[in-house]
Design an enzyme around this catalytic site. Sequence first.
Site, PDB file in Angstrom:
ATOM      1  N   LYS A  13       0.832  -1.212   0.000  1.00  0.00           N
ATOM      2  CA  LYS A  13       0.000   0.000   0.000  1.00  0.00           C
ATOM      3  C   LYS A  13       0.864   1.259   0.000  1.00  0.00           C
ATOM      4  O   LYS A  13       0.636   2.187  -0.769  1.00  0.00           O
ATOM      5  CB  LYS A  13      -0.938   0.011   1.234  1.00  0.00           C
ATOM      6  CG  LYS A  13      -1.800  -1.225   1.371  1.00  0.00           C
ATOM      7  CD  LYS A  13      -2.675  -1.186   2.605  1.00  0.00           C
ATOM      8  CE  LYS A  13      -1.939  -1.188   3.945  1.00  0.00           C
ATOM      9  NZ  LYS A  13      -1.215  -2.442   4.249  1.00  0.00           N
ATOM     10  N   ARG A  88      -9.645   0.556   8.626  1.00  0.00           N
ATOM     11  CA  ARG A  88      -9.106  -0.757   8.969  1.00  0.00           C
ATOM     12  C   ARG A  88     -10.108  -1.584   9.748  1.00  0.00           C
ATOM     13  O   ARG A  88      -9.820  -2.708  10.117  1.00  0.00           O
ATOM     14  CB  ARG A  88      -7.881  -0.531   9.859  1.00  0.00           C
ATOM     15  CG  ARG A  88      -6.621  -1.173   9.322  1.00  0.00           C
ATOM     16  CD  ARG A  88      -5.520  -0.667  10.195  1.00  0.00           C
ATOM     17  NE  ARG A  88      -4.307  -1.366  10.022  1.00  0.00           N
ATOM     18  CZ  ARG A  88      -3.266  -0.867   9.355  1.00  0.00           C
ATOM     19  NH1 ARG A  88      -3.346   0.289   8.754  1.00  0.00           N
ATOM     20  NH2 ARG A  88      -2.159  -1.551   9.299  1.00  0.00           N
ATOM     21  N   ARG A 127      12.501  -5.451   4.463  1.00  0.00           N
ATOM     22  CA  ARG A 127      12.423  -4.012   4.732  1.00  0.00           C
ATOM     23  C   ARG A 127      13.220  -3.668   5.998  1.00  0.00           C
ATOM     24  O   ARG A 127      13.945  -2.669   6.030  1.00  0.00           O
ATOM     25  CB  ARG A 127      10.965  -3.569   4.906  1.00  0.00           C
ATOM     26  CG  ARG A 127      10.877  -2.111   5.371  1.00  0.00           C
ATOM     27  CD  ARG A 127       9.494  -1.528   5.267  1.00  0.00           C
ATOM     28  NE  ARG A 127       8.548  -2.151   6.190  1.00  0.00           N
ATOM     29  CZ  ARG A 127       7.244  -1.942   6.152  1.00  0.00           C
ATOM     30  NH1 ARG A 127       6.721  -1.155   5.231  1.00  0.00           N
ATOM     31  NH2 ARG A 127       6.441  -2.524   7.014  1.00  0.00           N
ATOM     32  N   ARG A 139      11.281  -0.077  12.087  1.00  0.00           N
ATOM     33  CA  ARG A 139       9.970  -0.056  12.745  1.00  0.00           C
ATOM     34  C   ARG A 139       9.908  -1.140  13.810  1.00  0.00           C
ATOM     35  O   ARG A 139      10.257  -2.290  13.560  1.00  0.00           O
ATOM     36  CB  ARG A 139       8.869  -0.292  11.703  1.00  0.00           C
ATOM     37  CG  ARG A 139       8.379   0.981  11.053  1.00  0.00           C
ATOM     38  CD  ARG A 139       7.432   0.712   9.893  1.00  0.00           C
ATOM     39  NE  ARG A 139       6.239  -0.041  10.254  1.00  0.00           N
ATOM     40  CZ  ARG A 139       5.177  -0.172   9.462  1.00  0.00           C
ATOM     41  NH1 ARG A 139       5.156   0.414   8.270  1.00  0.00           N
ATOM     42  NH2 ARG A 139       4.130  -0.872   9.836  1.00  0.00           N
ATOM     43  N   ARG A 150       0.013  -8.536  13.672  1.00  0.00           N
ATOM     44  CA  ARG A 150      -0.551  -7.587  12.692  1.00  0.00           C
ATOM     45  C   ARG A 150      -1.415  -8.324  11.674  1.00  0.00           C
ATOM     46  O   ARG A 150      -2.482  -7.853  11.297  1.00  0.00           O
ATOM     47  CB  ARG A 150       0.580  -6.828  11.977  1.00  0.00           C
ATOM     48  CG  ARG A 150       1.296  -5.824  12.871  1.00  0.00           C
ATOM     49  CD  ARG A 150       2.639  -5.400  12.313  1.00  0.00           C
ATOM     50  NE  ARG A 150       2.569  -4.703  11.059  1.00  0.00           N
ATOM     51  CZ  ARG A 150       3.628  -4.491  10.263  1.00  0.00           C
ATOM     52  NH1 ARG A 150       4.827  -4.917  10.620  1.00  0.00           N
ATOM     53  NH2 ARG A 150       3.489  -3.838   9.134  1.00  0.00           N
TER      54      ARG A 150
HETATM   55  P1  AP5 Z   1       4.806  -1.546   1.868  1.00  0.00           P
HETATM   56  O1  AP5 Z   1       4.500  -0.813   0.639  1.00  0.00           O
HETATM   57  O2  AP5 Z   1       5.389  -0.805   3.024  1.00  0.00           O
HETATM   58  O3  AP5 Z   1       3.521  -2.357   2.335  1.00  0.00           O
HETATM   59  P2  AP5 Z   1       2.299  -1.816   3.178  1.00  0.00           P
HETATM   60  O4  AP5 Z   1       1.106  -2.557   2.668  1.00  0.00           O
HETATM   61  O5  AP5 Z   1       2.255  -0.334   3.181  1.00  0.00           O
HETATM   62  O6  AP5 Z   1       2.754  -2.412   4.570  1.00  0.00           O
HETATM   63  P3  AP5 Z   1       2.945  -1.763   5.992  1.00  0.00           P
HETATM   64  O7  AP5 Z   1       3.775  -2.750   6.732  1.00  0.00           O
HETATM   65  O8  AP5 Z   1       3.440  -0.367   5.975  1.00  0.00           O
HETATM   66  O9  AP5 Z   1       1.448  -1.740   6.368  1.00  0.00           O
HETATM   67  P4  AP5 Z   1       0.700  -1.821   7.652  1.00  0.00           P
HETATM   68  O10 AP5 Z   1      -0.665  -1.747   7.116  1.00  0.00           O
HETATM   69  O11 AP5 Z   1       0.956  -2.939   8.578  1.00  0.00           O
HETATM   70  O12 AP5 Z   1       1.312  -0.569   8.428  1.00  0.00           O
HETATM   71  P5  AP5 Z   1       0.733   0.839   8.816  1.00  0.00           P
HETATM   72  O13 AP5 Z   1       1.857   1.756   8.840  1.00  0.00           O
HETATM   73  O14 AP5 Z   1      -0.476   1.166   8.038  1.00  0.00           O
HETATM   74  O15 AP5 Z   1       5.743  -2.776   1.458  1.00  0.00           O
HETATM   75  C1  AP5 Z   1       6.355  -3.588   2.439  1.00  0.00           C
HETATM   76  C2  AP5 Z   1       7.696  -4.100   1.893  1.00  0.00           C
HETATM   77  O16 AP5 Z   1       7.439  -4.934   0.740  1.00  0.00           O
HETATM   78  C3  AP5 Z   1       8.610  -2.975   1.394  1.00  0.00           C
HETATM   79  O17 AP5 Z   1       9.921  -3.278   1.734  1.00  0.00           O
HETATM   80  C4  AP5 Z   1       8.420  -2.973  -0.128  1.00  0.00           C
HETATM   81  O18 AP5 Z   1       9.582  -2.563  -0.792  1.00  0.00           O
HETATM   82  C5  AP5 Z   1       8.092  -4.432  -0.414  1.00  0.00           C
HETATM   83  N1  AP5 Z   1       7.170  -4.587  -1.529  1.00  0.00           N
HETATM   84  C6  AP5 Z   1       6.070  -3.822  -1.790  1.00  0.00           C
HETATM   85  N2  AP5 Z   1       5.450  -4.257  -2.900  1.00  0.00           N
HETATM   86  C7  AP5 Z   1       6.179  -5.312  -3.354  1.00  0.00           C
HETATM   87  C8  AP5 Z   1       6.035  -6.191  -4.486  1.00  0.00           C
HETATM   88  N3  AP5 Z   1       5.038  -6.058  -5.369  1.00  0.00           N
HETATM   89  N4  AP5 Z   1       6.942  -7.171  -4.638  1.00  0.00           N
HETATM   90  C9  AP5 Z   1       7.981  -7.310  -3.747  1.00  0.00           C
HETATM   91  N5  AP5 Z   1       8.172  -6.504  -2.663  1.00  0.00           N
HETATM   92  C10 AP5 Z   1       7.266  -5.522  -2.474  1.00  0.00           C
HETATM   93  O19 AP5 Z   1       0.227   0.553  10.323  1.00  0.00           O
HETATM   94  C11 AP5 Z   1       1.116   0.309  11.373  1.00  0.00           C
HETATM   95  C12 AP5 Z   1       0.346   0.241  12.681  1.00  0.00           C
HETATM   96  O20 AP5 Z   1      -0.291   1.512  12.942  1.00  0.00           O
HETATM   97  C13 AP5 Z   1      -0.806  -0.777  12.744  1.00  0.00           C
HETATM   98  O21 AP5 Z   1      -0.351  -2.068  13.062  1.00  0.00           O
HETATM   99  C14 AP5 Z   1      -1.698  -0.164  13.829  1.00  0.00           C
HETATM  100  O22 AP5 Z   1      -1.178  -0.392  15.108  1.00  0.00           O
HETATM  101  C15 AP5 Z   1      -1.580   1.330  13.535  1.00  0.00           C
HETATM  102  N6  AP5 Z   1      -2.614   1.791  12.598  1.00  0.00           N
HETATM  103  C16 AP5 Z   1      -2.395   2.335  11.365  1.00  0.00           C
HETATM  104  N7  AP5 Z   1      -3.568   2.642  10.777  1.00  0.00           N
HETATM  105  C17 AP5 Z   1      -4.535   2.280  11.667  1.00  0.00           C
HETATM  106  C18 AP5 Z   1      -5.941   2.339  11.625  1.00  0.00           C
HETATM  107  N8  AP5 Z   1      -6.612   2.808  10.536  1.00  0.00           N
HETATM  108  N9  AP5 Z   1      -6.640   1.875  12.695  1.00  0.00           N
HETATM  109  C19 AP5 Z   1      -5.997   1.407  13.791  1.00  0.00           C
HETATM  110  N10 AP5 Z   1      -4.653   1.319  13.888  1.00  0.00           N
HETATM  111  C20 AP5 Z   1      -3.926   1.751  12.826  1.00  0.00           C
END
Ligand code: AP5
Length: 200
Positions: A13, A88, A127, A139, A150
């Site tokens: 994402k 979410r 990552r 992180r 997660r």
């Molecule tokens: P990346 O693009 O970072 O993936 P992502 O889907 O953004 O994953 P995140 O780990 O950032 O998402 P998340 O949803 O857990 O975290 P968030 O910050 O929202 O890609 C990941 C890796 O894969 C990278 O190294 C990339 O290079 C690689 N990659 C990408 N695409 C690829 C491909 N096609 N092929 C190969 N490699 C690839 O949330 C963190 C925390 O915040 C949550 O756990 C929660 O505690 C809190 N939080 C955030 N939003 C909310 C909410 N709405 N409600 C409640 N709590 C929340």
Amino acid sequence: MRIILLGPPGAGKGTQSERIVARYGIPQLSTGDMLRAAVAAGTPVGLQAKAVMESGGLVSDAIVVGIVADRIEEADARNGFILDGFPRTVEQAKALDAMLSQKGIALDAVVEFVVDENALVGRIAKRAEETAARGQPVRKDDTPEVFKTRLDAYRTLTAPLSDYYVGTGLLQTIDGMKPVDAVTEDLVAVLNRYTATATS
Ligand code: AP5
């Protein structure tokens, strides 16, 4: 254009949001980034969110909805936005619907990245390694143990959003297992349908 990118942790994402921000001239609104900034700054929201995030759970709907409600009022989001990591939970989705309908605006699409969950822990590990190699802070939730929590949170609380958005007619799916450039191409192909509609 107002869109949501949906998918489990590591689905891509954030990677894809960054790639389409300039193309469509709309900001990426990442609740994860906003919460991490609040934690780093030690704000009251950050203090409440820190432990939950580090354990891999979800921050309360009330906190996250409040953050998004404030953020979409900002000038750069007036003509559209990419929501990354929000909503979410079904409650957050309903709160977003209410927020947007109050403003007289609507979502264009919800794009879900369909991925093989077995590949995700490897992406997260990579990552973490790459971030450390650059000398940047890793992180705290990018460990195999926290990643499992997660993913569990995703399955239980976030996956039901797919059905929610099928019900609204907004859900589109793309294959998130392709290489990053190919995913971008597929995403742009989906989004261009909406920009074409908007300008016709
Ligand atoms: P990346 O693009 O970072 O993936 P992502 O889907 O953004 O994953 P995140 O780990 O950032 O998402 P998340 O949803 O857990 O975290 P968030 O910050 O929202 O890609 C990941 C890796 O894969 C990278 O190294 C990339 O290079 C690689 N990659 C990408 N695409 C690829 C491909 N096609 N092929 C190969 N490699 C690839 O949330 C963190 C925390 O915040 C949550 O756990 C929660 O505690 C809190 N939080 C955030 N939003 C909310 C909410 N709405 N409600 C409640 N709590 C929340």
